[in-house]
Design an enzyme around this catalytic site. Sequence first.
Site, short mmCIF file in Angstrom:
data_model
loop_
_atom_site.label_atom_id
_atom_site.label_comp_id
_atom_site.label_asym_id
_atom_site.label_seq_id
_atom_site.Cartn_x
_atom_site.Cartn_y
_atom_site.Cartn_z
N HIS A 1 0.83 -1.21 0.00
CA HIS A 1 0.00 0.00 0.00
C HIS A 1 0.86 1.27 0.00
CE1 HIS A 1 -3.25 -2.79 1.17
NE2 HIS A 1 -2.34 -3.28 2.00
N SER B 1 14.54 21.25 -16.40
CA SER B 1 13.35 22.02 -16.71
C SER B 1 13.77 23.34 -17.30
CB SER B 1 12.55 22.23 -15.42
OG SER B 1 11.72 23.37 -15.55
N LYS C 1 15.38 21.12 -11.22
CA LYS C 1 14.74 19.86 -11.60
C LYS C 1 15.68 18.88 -12.30
CE LYS C 1 10.74 19.04 -11.37
NZ LYS C 1 9.57 19.64 -11.99
#
Length: 501
Positions: A197, A318, A324
Site C-alpha cells: 500500500h 526544466s 529539476k
Amino acid sequence: MNDHNSRSGGARAPGGRLERRADTDPSADAPSAPGISPLHGRREAWSGRFSEPVADFVLHYTASVGFDRRLAQADIDGSLAHAAMLAQVGVLSTQDLQAIERGLAVVRGEIERGEFAWRVDLEDVHLNIEARLTELVGAPGKRLHTGRSRNDQVATDLRLYLRGQIDLTLGQVQRLQRALVELASEHTGTIMPGLTHLQVAQPIVFGHHLLAYVEMLERDAERLRQTRGRVNQLPLGAAALAGTSYPIDREAVARSLGFEAVSRNSMDAVSDRDFVIEFCAAAAIAMVHLSRLSEELILWASPQFGFIDLPDRFTTGSSIMPQKRNPDVPELARGKTGRVVGSLVGLLMMVKGQPLAYNKDNQEDKEALFDAVDTLRDTLHAFAELVPGIVVHREAMRQAARRGFATATDLADYLVRRGVAFRDAHEAVGRAVRRAAALACDLGELPIEELRAFAPQVEADVLSALSLEGSVAARDHLGGTAPAQVARQVAFWRARLPGPA
Ligand code: ARG
C-alpha cells in the site's frame, strides 16, 4: 530503410510522387513523362470527372506500402523459397528460377541501399517487389506468383518477420535481466523498506527487490519463446484460401525457410492473425512490468524518497525550474505502455467477427505490430542502458526502513516464539508502536522496560530481533529476503543467463 528515394534515370516517375495527395500536389498538372503507367497521368481524371479524386483517395486509403516495406527482406526470402520449390517440382524452368534469383538479388540490394522506388499505386510491398522484378528480368518475374496468392504471401512474410523480431527482443530481455542481476549482486545486504500500500511494511534488501523484476522478465521471455513456436508455421501453399492445383511441396518450403511445421488448413492459414495478437499480448504484459519498474525508479529518484540517482544522461532539466532532474525515460516508458496495450486491443477488435477467410481488415495488423515491436525493444534497450548507471543511496534506504516500524512483525514473531498467541502478540506490538510513535523513535530504540510494559515476555535478546539486519536475515528460505538467499539467487541467475555475445 529510405522511404522516399527513387531510382534515378529510370522511365518511371519518381517514387514519392504518387504518395502525395493529388489535390495538394502542385506538380500534379505537369505533363507526364513518356513510359509512365496510366495511373501516373491522372491530370484529366480529376479535372473532368468527379469520381476520380475519390479513386485517388481510395488508392491512398487502401495502400500499405507506406508501412509494409518493413516486410521486404522477408518477402524476398519467401519468394526465393517459393520459386526454388516451383522449379524443384517442375512448374518453373531452371532458367526462370535463375532469372528470378538474379532479379531478386538486385531488388534486395536496391532496398538495402535505400534506392528502391516504392510506388503507392502498386499498393503494397509484395506488388512493388514483383513489379520491379519483372521490370528487371521480364517474363520469369511474371511467373513467380504461380500457385501463390498475396493472402498466403503476406501471412508468410509476417511470420518470418515476427520470428526474427522475437529473437531480437529476447536478446534485449536478457540484457536487461543481466543488468538487474549485476546491480542486485552489489546489494544483497542493502536494507530498504519493503512496501505494501506504498506504506512501510517490512525490511527487505534492495537486491531482492531488483530480482523480482528479473523473475517477471523471465516469464515475459518464456511467453515470447512459446509464441515463437506458434508463429513459426508455414502458411505458404494456402494460396488465396483453398490451396492450389499445382503439385507444390510445402514441406520443402518450410525446411528452407526454417519453419517448424506446415499449416494444416488453408483457410485458417490465410485468415487468422492470432500469432500477432499473441505477440502483442506478451509485449503488453512485458510493458506493464516495465511500467512498474518505471514507477519505482521515478519514486526512488524523487527527493522525497532519495533512494537513488538516475544517471545524468537519462534525465532532463526544466526550462524554468533550475533545480529539476526529471526522470523522462521511465516516465515515457510508463506512458508508452498504453500504446502497446492499445495495439493489443486494436488487433483483437480487428479479428473479431471477421468471416473466413482473408479480409482486407487484416492489413491493419501491421502498424499495430510494428509499433509494439519497436516500443518494447526501445524500452528494454533504454532500461538495459539505464540500470547500470543507477547510483544507490544506501543510508537513505536504511533510514526509511528505520522510520516506518518495519520490524513490528518481527517483534510479534519474537513473542510468539515465547508462547504468546499471534493475535495477542499483534495487539501488544500495536500498542508498543503507538508508544514509539509518540516518542518519535523506532521500536528497537524503546527502552526494554517500556517494551516489557506491553509484553512481559520480552528479554534482552529482543534487540537482535528488532534490528533491520536481524529481520532480513531471519527470512532465510527459498524466496525470502535474507542476504544469503538473495546471493544464492544472484548465483542462480548468473549461471542461467548467458553472458553477452
Ligand atoms: N497488403 C495486404 C495485407 O496486408 C496483402 C494481402 C492482400 N490480399 C488481397 N486479397 N487484397 O493484408
